[in-house]
Write an enzyme that holds these catalytic residues in place. Structure first.
Site: not given
Ligand code: PLP
Length: 415
Positions: A131, A208, A211, A234, A372
């Site tokens: 991202h 990260d 997700q 999220k 993104c």
């Protein structure tokens, strides 16, 4: 879908949908088919209620008041820190920093750890499938400090090329920063292997986890990553709240980022002493209600359980990949062996925005664009994709609605 087929597989999707008020009303006169949870997930009533309760019954600023209400708000705010610690299996609550989201978490690491410990010629390794929020902060550091940004390739299925990744590691590599799950392709990265290779060379690792956390349990101690960032919105939680986990000894060695209230122990015009962890990194009045709402989201997910979520999702994804693959003009972008939450595709020469607009007429929300992740699009030679992403409220009926909607796209564009 016939009336007899269950919409969930292991999860009672119909019951879960009843927990989310947004599904109570039609969108464009149609049943809402929400397939954009990777961008931001819908909110269960318990999260909405938790935020409302803060403002209606327990609201005051935190950490400052001697009065009961402020102490009550502080307890709820700090109580959420313990929930997040437990959620990530971190060792201590002081390793949990509340921020606006994953973007801010990665920027914090770049601007404090990066500025303090990285210098001219030091290398940061990311992958081709990141991202923008895990690319741009390192480019900004490159401009400021003269570091080098190295990019590990992904193959045609969207899998990290581990051998190429390993070849990039050298004595100048100071940090590896990669997505746990990629947002444009839905590939679960081999983070255990990445961490093993990095740790063997004494390299710091940031994951990260934006997700990943909505779909799988995360154990930062088991993984042995140094930093882990995610966003509450999220994870079925509120916007404007996210988490950076960092190992205590690293956070302690890092300078604060923003200065202001709460992050200090004492201030004179001559000298300021900073607060201890985690407040050293939480300058100013925090997102009190959002933090408590995040705690409610974690409780809600806990009441469902990742085992059920994962069992349901893997069957749902298999169903979706099978059905989408039957559409002649459709090309899946990336076919990772371990997929989580996301399917990206292109159809003939039709622009994804047109596909998204046609689907919208049927109440189907998908993301159309570069997500993104422009370098990922470049890697696959497409300007954009359609991305369907799944949450705990999605069932087979949503996949079937998507497939029917794509049938209409085929008709309109005569594919
Ligand atoms: C993999 C990944 N990292 C980082 C982000 C940035 O998250 P936020 O905008 O909530 O800070 C996203 C959001 O889409 C993402 O998918």
């Amino acid at each position: 879908m016939t009336a007899m087929q269950p919409i969930g597989t292991g999860l009672d999707v119909a019951r879960i949908r009843r927990d989310f008020p947004i599904f109570d009303r039609p969108v464009q006169g149609k049943r809402l088919v929400f397939l954009d949870s990777a961008a931001s997930a819908q909110k269960p009533r318990s999260v909405i209620d938790a935020e409302r309760h803060v403002y209606e019954a327990e609201y005051a600023n935190v950490h400052r008041g001697v009065y009961w209400l402020s102490q009550r708000a502080t307890e709820a705010y700090e109580g959420t820190r313990e929930k997040v610690r437990d959620f990530l299996n971190a060792a201590e609550t002081r390793e949990i920093i509340f921020l606006r989201g994953a973007t801010e978490g990665i920027n914090l690491v770049a601007q404090t750890y990066g500025r303090r410990f990285l210098g001219l010629g030091d290398e940061v390794v990311v992958t081709q499938a990141e991202h923008h929020s895990n690319i741009v902060p390192w480019q900004m550091l490159r401009e400021e400090k003269g570091i080098l940004l190295k990019v590990a390739p992904v193959d045609d299925s969207g899998e990290l090329d581990l051998e190429a990744f390993e070849r990039l590691l050298n004595p100048r590599t100071k940090l590896v920063s990669i997505a746990h799950v990629t947002n444009a392709l839905g590939g679960v990265m081999p983070v255990e292997e990445v961490i093993r290779l990095a740790k063997a060379r004494g390299i710091t690792v940031l994951l990260d986890g934006c997700q990943a956390v909505p779909h799988m349990p995360v154990d930062v101690r088991g993984l042995d990553c140094d930093f882990y960032a995610f966003s509450g919105h999220k994870l079925y939680g509120p916007t404007g709240i996210g988490v950076l986990y960092g190992k205590a000894h690293l956070l302690q060695a890092m300078p604060p980022w923003q200065g202001g209230g709460d992050m200090i122990r004492s201030v004179t015009f001559e000298k300021t002493e900073y607060n201890e962890l985690p407040w050293k990194f939480e300058a100013g009045t925090p997102n009190i209600a959002g933090t408590i709402g995040l705690g409610a989201a974690i409780d809600y997910l806990g009441s469902i359980g990742y085992e059920a979520i994962q069992a349901h999702e893997s069957q749902l994804l298999a169903h979706a990949v099978r059905e989408l693959s039957k559409i002649n003009s459709l090309r899946l972008i990336g076919q990772p062996r371990h997929r989580s939450g996301v399917i990206s595709f292109a159809m003939g020469g039709v622009h994804p925005h047109d596909i998204g607009t046609i689907l919208d007429h049927d109440g189907i929300c998908v993301r159309a664009g570069h997500h993104c992740a422009q370098p990922t699009m470049d890697r696959f030679g497409v300007p954009a994709t359609v991305r369907a992403s799944f949450g705990i409220y999605n069932g087979r009926d949503d996949v079937d609605a998507l497939v029917a909607g794509l049938g209409r796209v085929q008709e309109v564009f005569q594919l």
